[in-house]
Design an enzyme around this catalytic site. Sequence first.
Site, PDB file in Angstrom:
ATOM      1  N   GLU A 254       0.895  -1.179   0.000  1.00 13.14           N
ATOM      2  CA  GLU A 254       0.000   0.000   0.000  1.00 13.14           C
ATOM      3  C   GLU A 254       0.919   1.209   0.000  1.00 13.14           C
ATOM      4  O   GLU A 254       1.538   1.524   1.020  1.00 13.14           O
ATOM      5  CB  GLU A 254      -0.888  -0.004   1.250  1.00 13.14           C
ATOM      6  CG  GLU A 254      -1.895  -1.133   1.315  1.00 13.14           C
ATOM      7  CD  GLU A 254      -2.979  -1.044   0.256  1.00 13.14           C
ATOM      8  OE1 GLU A 254      -3.137   0.031  -0.358  1.00 13.14           O
ATOM      9  OE2 GLU A 254      -3.657  -2.057   0.022  1.00 13.14           O
ATOM     10  N   CYS A 288      -2.433   8.969   2.739  1.00 16.14           N
ATOM     11  CA  CYS A 288      -2.147   8.521   1.371  1.00 16.14           C
ATOM     12  C   CYS A 288      -3.352   8.807   0.497  1.00 16.14           C
ATOM     13  O   CYS A 288      -3.232   8.973  -0.710  1.00 16.14           O
ATOM     14  CB  CYS A 288      -1.830   7.036   1.362  1.00 16.14           C
ATOM     15  SG  CYS A 288      -3.090   6.073   2.207  1.00 16.14           S
TER      16      CYS A 288
HETATM   17  P1  NAD Z   1       8.145   5.362   4.642  1.00 11.60           P
HETATM   18  O1  NAD Z   1       8.105   4.579   3.374  1.00 11.60           O
HETATM   19  O2  NAD Z   1       9.261   6.279   4.868  1.00 11.60           O
HETATM   20  O3  NAD Z   1       8.102   4.378   5.893  1.00 11.60           O
HETATM   21  C1  NAD Z   1       7.127   3.371   6.010  1.00 11.60           C
HETATM   22  C2  NAD Z   1       7.666   2.264   6.895  1.00 11.60           C
HETATM   23  O4  NAD Z   1       8.800   1.691   6.262  1.00 11.60           O
HETATM   24  C3  NAD Z   1       8.144   2.727   8.268  1.00 11.60           C
HETATM   25  O5  NAD Z   1       7.867   1.713   9.206  1.00 11.60           O
HETATM   26  C4  NAD Z   1       9.638   2.863   8.087  1.00 11.60           C
HETATM   27  O6  NAD Z   1      10.361   2.712   9.288  1.00 11.60           O
HETATM   28  C5  NAD Z   1       9.901   1.695   7.157  1.00 11.60           C
HETATM   29  N1  NAD Z   1      11.127   1.799   6.372  1.00 11.60           N
HETATM   30  C6  NAD Z   1      11.788   2.907   5.963  1.00 11.60           C
HETATM   31  N2  NAD Z   1      12.882   2.561   5.263  1.00 11.60           N
HETATM   32  C7  NAD Z   1      12.903   1.205   5.217  1.00 11.60           C
HETATM   33  C8  NAD Z   1      13.777   0.243   4.622  1.00 11.60           C
HETATM   34  N3  NAD Z   1      14.854   0.612   3.937  1.00 11.60           N
HETATM   35  N4  NAD Z   1      13.487  -1.064   4.774  1.00 11.60           N
HETATM   36  C9  NAD Z   1      12.390  -1.456   5.465  1.00 11.60           C
HETATM   37  N5  NAD Z   1      11.528  -0.593   6.054  1.00 11.60           N
HETATM   38  C10 NAD Z   1      11.779   0.721   5.920  1.00 11.60           C
HETATM   39  O7  NAD Z   1       6.721   6.104   4.704  1.00 11.60           O
HETATM   40  P2  NAD Z   1       6.186   7.100   5.845  1.00 11.60           P
HETATM   41  O8  NAD Z   1       6.888   8.387   5.666  1.00 11.60           O
HETATM   42  O9  NAD Z   1       6.198   6.430   7.183  1.00 11.60           O
HETATM   43  O10 NAD Z   1       4.659   7.222   5.424  1.00 11.60           O
HETATM   44  C11 NAD Z   1       4.240   8.051   4.445  1.00 11.60           C
HETATM   45  C12 NAD Z   1       4.024   7.319   3.132  1.00 11.60           C
HETATM   46  O11 NAD Z   1       3.165   6.200   3.332  1.00 11.60           O
HETATM   47  C13 NAD Z   1       3.337   8.176   2.103  1.00 11.60           C
HETATM   48  O12 NAD Z   1       3.931   8.006   0.838  1.00 11.60           O
HETATM   49  C14 NAD Z   1       1.914   7.624   2.095  1.00 11.60           C
HETATM   50  O13 NAD Z   1       1.216   7.861   0.895  1.00 11.60           O
HETATM   51  C15 NAD Z   1       2.138   6.194   2.353  1.00 11.60           C
HETATM   52  N6  NAD Z   1       0.925   5.563   2.895  1.00 11.60           N
HETATM   53  C16 NAD Z   1       0.215   4.741   2.086  1.00 11.60           C
HETATM   54  C17 NAD Z   1      -0.954   4.167   2.545  1.00 11.60           C
HETATM   55  C18 NAD Z   1      -1.749   3.258   1.657  1.00 11.60           C
HETATM   56  O14 NAD Z   1      -2.580   2.551   2.199  1.00 11.60           O
HETATM   57  N7  NAD Z   1      -1.545   3.251   0.370  1.00 11.60           N
HETATM   58  C19 NAD Z   1      -1.400   4.447   3.840  1.00 11.60           C
HETATM   59  C20 NAD Z   1      -0.661   5.304   4.648  1.00 11.60           C
HETATM   60  C21 NAD Z   1       0.519   5.853   4.155  1.00 11.60           C
END
Ligand code: NAD
Length: 480
Positions: A254, A288
């Site tokens: 997602e 999102c």
């Molecule tokens: P992010 O991708 O920076 O982080 C998401 C998760 O991934 C966190 O737990 C983070 O610690 C982890 N992470 C970061 N780097 C990683 C790596 N190299 N390996 C494994 N895990 C890693 O996103 P964010 O800033 O926390 O959230 C915002 C983003 O999430 C936005 O782009 C938003 O659109 C998206 N989002 C999507 C949905 C959906 O359902 N489509 C819902 C909520 C948020």
Amino acid sequence: MSVGLPERTPTSLLVGGQWVQTATHLQVINPATLGSLAEIGDATPEQGLDAVAAAHDAFGSWSVSSARSRAEILRKAFDIMTSEIEDCARLIVLENGKAWRDAMGEATYAAEFFRWFSEVAAHVQGDFRYGPNGDKTIITDYRPMGVAYLITPWNFPAAMATRKLAPALAAGCTTILKPAAETPLTALWVADVLERAGAPAGVVNVVTTSKSGPVSEAILSDPRVATLSFTGSTYVGKLLLEQTAKRVLPSSMELGGNAPFLVLEGADVDSAVEGAMVAKMRNGGAACTAANRFYVHASVADEFAVKFEAALRGMKIGPGIDQSNDLGAMVSVKERDKILEIVQEAEKEGITATAVSEAPGEGAFLSPYVIRDVQHGSSLTRNEIFGPVAPIVTFEDQSEAIRMANDTEYGLISYVYAKDAGEGIKVARQMESGMVAINRGIASDPAASFGGMKESGLGREGGFDGIHEFLETQYFAVDL
Ligand code: NAD
């Protein structure tokens, strides 16, 4: 109401039913005050593997437990969460910064995933058919995949956790949840609810860490892990897909969005403004599903912008813990500044951007912006803004508006305000997005399939589809 952490707020890792201490710790910051809220466990990759071992050990008995018994644990989790809903909302406000009303909305939505999947758990249907050639019967069976690794973002710390935990547990999978480092307390609280609801040791494990990359790499490389469910940015999603490709690991994604919000000729402007306030401002724009760009027909563009601006100006900005505030803090100063950089980039492109009101100086607060006369293709329409900034593009021709709306690599959700539902559905069918909200500002519902097209994701959560992300299909050819 107390402004501190709820009494039951775990701060260590949950592995095999034990709250486990770590050698180092990580600070959780309250973005409204920039003060420290708590110190929590900072897991190493080895501790991530301990969680894999615990989840793997628990899988044998959990996977063959009756669907009804799993349903009852989920239903009890719903009851506990609902009876302590204010504790959950308080944690969300304190570590994420959002307004109290948004946090209560999220906590309620999050609990509903437990109720919904308690209902779905006992209703998974297989299939029995006669082969068309008359040589066999065809039985389609479903079985739990195994250990599920669940990674969640900071913007909905409760709902993103329950949207994954509930279907995984309903399916008979065991889980390792890795929440975002900014908002781990809510996830730990949710895990504690499941423990109290009777989830056996090792069925729910939580690993909090500042080393997401190395910890996740260790977990995903372990052959005992059967599936990944990730919610977060498209950038990190792609990194993880490279890793899961090495093991051909099923991966549900997602990812990011860049939702268009269309106001067509003849649409009711007042209800479009009301919907825009929800679609843009829920969670302060950090969703999102947030409306990212507005395409408004020239006949109503001025009226829409004036009314939208007035509604935004009426929002009271301040700490979410004060229930009279409508717009809380962004999750961190870093995230707030990222949004301001997008505005500054647009200014360099010649756009005038003025905040509609003033935000408090202390804390990660940001005033909303309505930016008119934006050209499609500007940085404001290309970037996922993730904050309270609303760029408005005016159009004359509906087919051109649909083309602009679809002109993005993302495809999570679109909003369409039309003169009636018939026209709305006609336009919705042309939108390249997994979800379309027609004449309303919100679509999310635990009972509906949530997910995106294009680079917004793979797979669906919620609804009847969500459980299938955690079930393996197995076909038996039977010679009777
Ligand atoms: P992010 O991708 O920076 O982080 C998401 C998760 O991934 C966190 O737990 C983070 O610690 C982890 N992470 C970061 N780097 C990683 C790596 N190299 N390996 C494994 N895990 C890693 O996103 P964010 O800033 O926390 O959230 C915002 C983003 O999430 C936005 O782009 C938003 O659109 C998206 N989002 C999507 C949905 C959906 O359902 N489509 C819902 C909520 C948020």
